[in-house]
Design an enzyme around this catalytic site. Sequence first.
Site, PDB file in Angstrom:
ATOM      1  N   GLY A  24       9.490  76.109  28.559  1.00  0.00           N
ATOM      2  CA  GLY A  24       9.069  77.137  29.500  1.00  0.00           C
ATOM      3  C   GLY A  24       8.907  78.501  28.855  1.00  0.00           C
ATOM      4  N   GLU A  25       9.816  78.849  27.974  1.00  0.00           N
ATOM      5  CA  GLU A  25       9.753  80.143  27.297  1.00  0.00           C
ATOM      6  C   GLU A  25       8.664  80.170  26.230  1.00  0.00           C
ATOM      7  OE1 GLU A  25      11.731  83.116  27.839  1.00  0.00           O
ATOM      8  OE2 GLU A  25      11.972  82.007  29.713  1.00  0.00           O
ATOM      9  N   GLY A  26       8.120  79.007  25.914  1.00  0.00           N
ATOM     10  CA  GLY A  26       7.018  78.935  24.965  1.00  0.00           C
ATOM     11  C   GLY A  26       7.439  78.934  23.513  1.00  0.00           C
ATOM     12  N   SER A 134      10.519  82.745  32.444  1.00  0.00           N
ATOM     13  CA  SER A 134       9.500  81.703  32.625  1.00  0.00           C
ATOM     14  C   SER A 134       9.782  80.784  33.804  1.00  0.00           C
ATOM     15  CB  SER A 134       9.386  80.858  31.352  1.00  0.00           C
ATOM     16  OG  SER A 134      10.600  80.149  31.131  1.00  0.00           O
TER      17      SER A 134
END
Length: 162
Positions: A24-26, A134
């Site tokens: 999610g945070e990438g 995120s």
Amino acid sequence: MPRLSPTAAGGANVCAFLDLIAWGEGTDNGIQPTRDDGYDVIVGGALFDGYADHPRRSVWLPALGIWSTAAGRYQILSRYWDHYRASLGLAGGFTPENQDRVALQLIRECRALGDIQSGRIEQAIHKCRSRWASLPGAGYGQHEQQVGSLLAAYARAGGVLA
């Protein structure tokens, strides 16, 4: 994959949830460049070398109009790293294992650990939204992932839903 074992992390579902956060945070999503499963990513996409300490780079994010020191697999801010390093008695620097430990502590503080262990992942996502920008409903003005995409990342990591 988290560096802490499932036993040390609190179970396979917890490890899968840590992967969900990184996705999610990438930082560990197969798109963002990383040499070390996202543990070496600075907000904005740069990488850092060495884990002696948090990289402490302040990065301007023009779309948000803010400076951020977010770094590592779970995008931990330097001020929070300092707090948790002291409160958890972490030795050895901003290592992958210590990043995992801080993320686990944040999950505990959100009272989501039991939900994760029991496979109630939507509830855990909701409870943890204040810690990671995120997550849906975080409200930080950054891109928030869709629940379905997060659940798919969790399942790819071997997590089991209730």
